[in-house]
Design a protein around this motif. Structure first.
Motif, PDB file in Angstrom:
ATOM      1  N   ARG A 198       0.837  -1.207   0.000  1.00 43.39           N
ATOM      2  CA  ARG A 198       0.000   0.000   0.000  1.00 43.39           C
ATOM      3  C   ARG A 198       0.865   1.247   0.000  1.00 43.39           C
ATOM      4  N   PHE A 236      -3.459   7.323  -4.575  1.00 43.20           N
ATOM      5  CA  PHE A 236      -4.010   7.531  -5.911  1.00 43.20           C
ATOM      6  C   PHE A 236      -4.616   8.918  -5.937  1.00 43.20           C
ATOM      7  N   THR A 237      -3.954   9.831  -6.613  1.00 42.51           N
ATOM      8  CA  THR A 237      -4.382  11.228  -6.517  1.00 42.51           C
ATOM      9  C   THR A 237      -4.880  11.749  -7.844  1.00 42.51           C
ATOM     10  N   ALA A 238      -5.457  12.931  -7.768  1.00 38.41           N
ATOM     11  CA  ALA A 238      -5.933  13.548  -9.007  1.00 38.41           C
ATOM     12  C   ALA A 238      -4.786  14.227  -9.738  1.00 38.41           C
ATOM     13  N   LEU A 282       0.111  20.895  -4.098  1.00 39.96           N
ATOM     14  CA  LEU A 282       0.314  22.330  -4.270  1.00 39.96           C
ATOM     15  C   LEU A 282       0.777  22.973  -2.985  1.00 39.96           C
ATOM     16  N   TYR A 309       1.830  27.128  -1.247  1.00 40.24           N
ATOM     17  CA  TYR A 309       1.452  28.526  -1.400  1.00 40.24           C
ATOM     18  C   TYR A 309       2.553  29.495  -1.096  1.00 40.24           C
ATOM     19  N   GLU A 362      -1.206  17.432  12.461  1.00 40.58           N
ATOM     20  CA  GLU A 362      -1.103  16.678  11.220  1.00 40.58           C
ATOM     21  C   GLU A 362      -1.291  15.203  11.455  1.00 40.58           C
ATOM     22  N   ASN A 392      -8.129  24.180   1.685  1.00 39.63           N
ATOM     23  CA  ASN A 392      -7.466  25.271   2.404  1.00 39.63           C
ATOM     24  C   ASN A 392      -8.432  26.432   2.540  1.00 39.63           C
ATOM     25  N   ILE A 440      -8.699  22.016  -9.088  1.00 43.34           N
ATOM     26  CA  ILE A 440      -7.719  22.011  -8.002  1.00 43.34           C
ATOM     27  C   ILE A 440      -6.858  23.254  -8.128  1.00 43.34           C
ATOM     28  N   GLY A 441      -6.667  23.950  -7.017  1.00 47.00           N
ATOM     29  CA  GLY A 441      -5.817  25.123  -7.023  1.00 47.00           C
ATOM     30  C   GLY A 441      -6.541  26.385  -7.426  1.00 47.00           C
ATOM     31  N   ILE A 486      -9.510  27.048  -1.307  1.00 44.12           N
ATOM     32  CA  ILE A 486      -8.772  26.407  -2.407  1.00 44.12           C
ATOM     33  C   ILE A 486      -8.656  24.920  -2.095  1.00 44.12           C
ATOM     34  N   THR A 500      -6.640  21.722  -2.559  1.00 40.94           N
ATOM     35  CA  THR A 500      -5.278  21.448  -3.003  1.00 40.94           C
ATOM     36  C   THR A 500      -5.068  20.028  -3.465  1.00 40.94           C
ATOM     37  N   ASP A 501      -5.933  19.115  -3.055  1.00 41.62           N
ATOM     38  CA  ASP A 501      -5.615  17.731  -3.376  1.00 41.62           C
ATOM     39  C   ASP A 501      -6.882  16.891  -3.303  1.00 41.62           C
ATOM     40  N   ILE A 502      -7.025  15.982  -4.238  1.00 45.40           N
ATOM     41  CA  ILE A 502      -8.111  15.006  -4.169  1.00 45.40           C
ATOM     42  C   ILE A 502      -7.470  13.647  -4.338  1.00 45.40           C
ATOM     43  N   ARG A 503      -7.747  12.733  -3.427  1.00 47.88           N
ATOM     44  CA  ARG A 503      -7.175  11.405  -3.597  1.00 47.88           C
ATOM     45  C   ARG A 503      -8.097  10.364  -2.965  1.00 47.88           C
ATOM     46  N   LEU A 504      -7.791   9.123  -3.257  1.00 52.16           N
ATOM     47  CA  LEU A 504      -8.591   8.047  -2.692  1.00 52.16           C
ATOM     48  C   LEU A 504      -8.168   7.814  -1.244  1.00 52.16           C
ATOM     49  N   HIS A 529      -7.021   5.962   2.054  1.00 50.48           N
ATOM     50  CA  HIS A 529      -5.949   4.987   2.162  1.00 50.48           C
ATOM     51  C   HIS A 529      -6.040   4.267   3.491  1.00 50.48           C
ATOM     52  N   HIS A 530      -5.472   3.083   3.514  1.00 48.54           N
ATOM     53  CA  HIS A 530      -5.542   2.251   4.720  1.00 48.54           C
ATOM     54  C   HIS A 530      -5.005   2.957   5.953  1.00 48.54           C
ATOM     55  N   ASP A 531      -3.983   3.810   5.742  1.00 51.60           N
ATOM     56  CA  ASP A 531      -3.361   4.462   6.892  1.00 51.60           C
ATOM     57  C   ASP A 531      -4.049   5.743   7.313  1.00 51.60           C
TER      58      ASP A 531
END
Lengths: 322, 307
Positions: free
Chosen positions: A133, A137-139, A144, A146, B56, B81, B201-202, B218, B220-224, B226-228
Motif C-alpha cells: 500500500r 491515488f491522486t488527481a 500544491l 502557497y 497533522e 485550504n 484544483i488550485g 482552495i 489542493t488535493d483530491i485522492r482516494l 488509504h488504509h493508513d
C-alpha cells in the motif's frame, strides 16, 4: 517550498550509473545503492515534522523519473529507487508515493511490458510496493503549496535520460506498417480480380511501386539507426568539448579583467581585442557569465551582443567538432 | 531475498551523518547542521512546531468504535485550504490559512459548520454603561446565512428560517447588465455533497458568511482514501493545519488576552486600547460600579482565540 538541496544531483548520479551498467537487474542496482549507502539520505537529526516534508519531497522527485518520457532503463531504475526510498524511510507511518490518475494506464502498460520481457524482478518489486500500500491515488501529481515564488524553477532533467524523441517512429509504428501491408495486399488482389489475367494485375494498373511498404520500413529503420549514431557522437563530443571548454573559459575570464578597465572606451572604439569568442554551442555558458557580472558591467552587455552578431565564424567551429 | 539486499550492513544511528558520504545531499545537510549547532543554544521543537506536527498526525490510523462509522473504500478525500479574512501587513506574502480534510460523501453544510472564524463570535453593541450585561448572543447565532461559490453556482445555507439568500444580490447585479459572467445559479447547500461538485484544483473559490466576511477556499488535493488514513467518519471534516495567530494581550497587565476594546477613552493612552476583564473594570469603574470618565467600550474577541 523549494526542493531538497543536492537530492536531484544524487538521484541523477545513481540513475546515471545504473544506465551505464546497461542492465535492468535489481542485484546490480542494489550494488550501486549499497556503494553509495543511499539509505543514509534520510539521516541527520531531523525532527518529525521536517522529516515528513523531506520524505514527501524525496519520493516526489524520484517518482518523476518513473514516468515517460524517460527511457525504459531509467524507468526501471526509478522503480528500484522508489522501492529503496520507500523501504528505508524513517517516517512512521510511512510517507506514500503519489501517482496521478492520468499516469496509471501508462504504469500498468509498463508493468505489462516488464512481465512480457521477463524482467520478473522488476515486476515483483512493483507488486511488492502495491501490496505494501505504498501508493496514494491522486488527481494531480504534485501537491500544491502557497509561496509566491520569486523565480519559477524549471526542472531541467538530463537529456541523456530521455528517450530520443522519435517523431518518425511514433508516426510509422509497427501497427501502422502492418495495416499498410494489409491494405497493399488487398489492393493487389483487387487489381488481379478485375484484370483479365487472374494471377497478376494488368500492366496498365500498376500505378504504385509494389515494394513500397518494405521500402518505407527500411527507411524508418535507417532513420532510427542514424539518430542513435548521432546521439552517441553528441555524447562523445560533449566530453571532448568539456575539456576544450575549460581552456576557453580561462581565456574569457582573463580578457574580461581588461575589459572592465575600459568599459566605456570599448563602447566608443568597438575595438576587437583578443577575446576568444565561444562557439555557438557554448553560447548559453556565455550568457551565464554576463549575468553574474551584470552588477558591475552594465555597459558591457550591449557591446558584447553587437560583437556576437558580427562574428559568423564561430558557427563553423561546431560543425568541425562534430 | 529482496529485503536483505537493501538493508545496511550494521545498524547505524540515523541522527549521525556518516563522515565519508558520497552523497551531495548529506554534505549540504551536514554543513547546515553544523551551522545550527553553532548558533542555536537549545535545539528542540518550539511549541508551534509541536502543535503543527500533532495536528497533522493525531488522527492517522484511527478507527471508529462503531463499525457503521467506518469510511468505505473508494471514498474520496479532499484537502481544503480555507484562508483567513484577516489582512495584516505581515501577511502580505503568505496569507494564513487552515487546512481541513473532507470526505467526498460529506455535505457542504458539514464543512460550513467546521469553519471556525472569529467573526462568528463577535458581540455587537456598545457596553460602556452596562459592562455586566454584555449579551450572550454571538454573531454566529444571529446571522446564520452563508454561501459557498463553486464554479458559477452559489450554494446557500437554508437550514434555518432566518437564513437569507446572500447571493441574490450578486446574481441580480450580474444579470442587470451583460457583464460577461455567464449564468450564475443559486441552490441549497444542504442538498449537495462534495461528490456532486465538479471542482478545479488550485482554483480559488469563496465562502461568505455574516454578510461580508469572505474566505477564499482552495482545494489542493483530491485522492482516494488509504488504509493508513483516519477511517472514523465522525472525525471528518478533520482539521490538520492551523495558522498560529498571536493573541493581543491586555495593555495593563500584558498577561491575559484582551476581552474589551475602548475608543475615545480619556483614561487610556492610545486609541483603540485593549484590556482584559479585570483591568478594564478596575480602571474604568469605581467600587460601586459607576462609570468613570468618557469612553466607548466594545467586547473584543481576539482572532487568536482558536489557538
Amino acid at each position: 517550498m523549494s526542493s531538497v538541496p543536492g537530492l536531484q544531483a544524487d538521484c541523477e548520479e545513481l540513475l546515471g550509473a545504473f544506465q551505464e551498467a546497461d542492465t535492468v537487474r535489481f542485484e546490480r542496482f542494489a550494488e550501486l545503492w549499497r556503494e553509495r549507502r543511499f539509505h543514509t539520505i534520510f539521516y541527520g537529526r531531523i525532527r518529525a515534522l521536517e522529516r515528513n516534508k523531506l520524505t514527501k519531497k524525496t519520493l516526489e522527485l524520484a517518482q518523476q523519473y518513473f514516468l515517460p518520457p524517460y527511457a525504459f532503463q531509467i524507468r526501471v531504475g526509478a522503480l528500484y529507487l522508489l522501492y529503496g526510498l520507500y523501504s528505508t524511510q524513517l517516517c512512521q507511518p510511512k510517507q506514500k508515493i503519489r501517482i496521478a490518475l492520468k499516469d496509471w494506464p501508462e504504469i500498468q502498460r509498463f508493468q505489462q511490458d516488464l512481465i512480457d520481457s521477463q524482467h520478473y524482478d522488476a515486476a515483483c518489486i512493483f507488486r511488492t510496493l502495491r501490496l505494501a500500500r505504498a501508493f496514494h491515488f491522486t488527481a494531480m501529481p504534485k501537491l500544491l503549496n502557497y509561496r509566491t515564488k520569486k523565480k519559477i524553477q524549471e526542472n531541467e532533467f538530463k537529456e541523456e535520460f530521455k528517450d530520443p524523441s522519435n517523431r518518425v517512429n511514433s508516426l510509422i509504428t509497427n501497427d501502422v506498417l502492418e495495416e499498410l501491408m494489409n491494405i497493399h495486399d488487398h489492393y493487389q488482389k483487387m487489381k488481379c480480380v478485375i484484370s483479365a489475367d487472374k494471377s497478376q494485375p494488368d500492366k496498365a494498373l500498376s500505378l504504385i511501386k509494389d515494394e513500397f511498404v518494405i521500402t518505407l520500413k527500411d527507411i524508418t529503420l535507417e532513420h532510427q539507426e542514424w539518430q542513435q549514431n548521432k546521439m552517441k557522437l553528441f555524447l562523445n563530443a560533449k566530453e571532448t568539448d568539456e575539456i576544450s571548454n575549460k581552456m576557453e573559459e580561462e581565456t574569457l575570464l582573463g580578457s574580461e579583467g581588461s575589459e572592465r578597465a575600459n568599459a566605456l572606451a570599448r563602447i566608443k572604439y568597438r575595438s576587437y581585442s583578443a577575446v576568444v569568442e565561444a562557439s555557438k554551442s557554448r553560447r548559453h555558458r556565455q550568457v551565464k557569465l554576463e549575468s553574474s557580472e551584470s552588477g558591475s558591467n552594465y555597459g558591457k552587455s550591449p557591446s558584447r551582443s553587437k560583437k556576437n552578431s558580427r562574428r559568423p565564424q564561430p558557427a563553423r567551429r561546431r560543425d568541425a567538432v562534430e | 531475498s529482496i529485503d536483505m539486499l537493501m538493508s545496511p550492513d550494521k545498524e547505524k544511528d540515523p541522527d549521525v551523518i556518516p563522515e565519508d558520504s558520497s552523497l551531495l545531499t548529506l554534505r549540504i545537510r551536514k554543513k547546515a547542521l553544523e551551522r545550527r549547532e553553532e548558533t542555536i543554544i537549545v535545539d528542540r521543537a518550539c511549541r508551534q512546531e509541536t502543535l503543527a506536527y500533532e495536528m497533522e498526525s493525531h488522527a492517522i490510523g484511527k478507527r471508529p468504535d462503531n463499525p457503521t462509522d467506518l469510511v468505505e473504500e473508494g471514498e474520496l478525500l479532499l484537502t481544503v485550504n480555507i484562508f483567513y479574512p484577516v489582512i495584516f501587513q505581515k501577511h502580505k506574502d503568505h496569507k494564513p490559512y487552515q487546512t481541513v480534510l473532507v470526505l467526498g460523501s460529506q455535505k457542504l453544510t458539514e464543512l460550513r459548520d467546521s469553519i471556525s472564524c472569529v467573526s462568528d463570535l463577535q458581540i455587537g453593541g456598545e457596553f460602556s454603561s452596562q459592562p455586566d450585561q454584555a449579551p450572550e448572543h454571538i454573531s454566529k447565532d444571529l446571522y446564520k446565512s452563508a454561501f459557498f461559490y463553486f464554479e458559477g453556482t452559489f450554494y446557500n445555507d437554508k437550514r434555518y428560517p432566518e437564513c437569507r439568500d446572500l447571493s441574490r444580490t450578486i446574481i441580480e447585479w450580474s444579470e442587470a447588465r451583460d457583464r460577461g459572467y455567464g449564468n450564475l445559479q443559486s441552490v441549497k447547500m444542504e442538498d449537495y455533497t462534495f461528490n456532486d461538485l465538479s471542482l478545479k484544483i488550485g482554483f480559488p473559490y469563496l465562502f461568505c458568511h455574516q454578510g461580508n466576511c469572505e474566505h477564499i477556499i482552495i482545494i489542493t488535493d483530491i485522492r482516494l482514501i488509504h488504509h493508513d488514513d483516519c477511517l472514523d467518519r465522525n472525525l471528518y471534516p478533520l482539521l490538520i493545519k492551523k495558522h498560529w495567530l498571536c493573541t493581543r494581550k491586555c495593555f495593563v497587565c500584558k498577561m491575559y488576552t484582551a476581552r474589551w476594546v475602548t475608543n475615545k477613552d480619556s483614561l487610556a493612552p492610545e486609541d483603540p486600547c485593549f484590556f482584559c476583564d479585570v483591568c478594564f473594570r478596575m480602571l474604568h469603574y469605581d467600587a460601586e460600579g459607576n462609570k468613570l470618565g468618557e469612553f466607548l467600550a466594545y467586547p473584543y474577541v481576539d482572532p487568536g482565540i482558536f489557538n
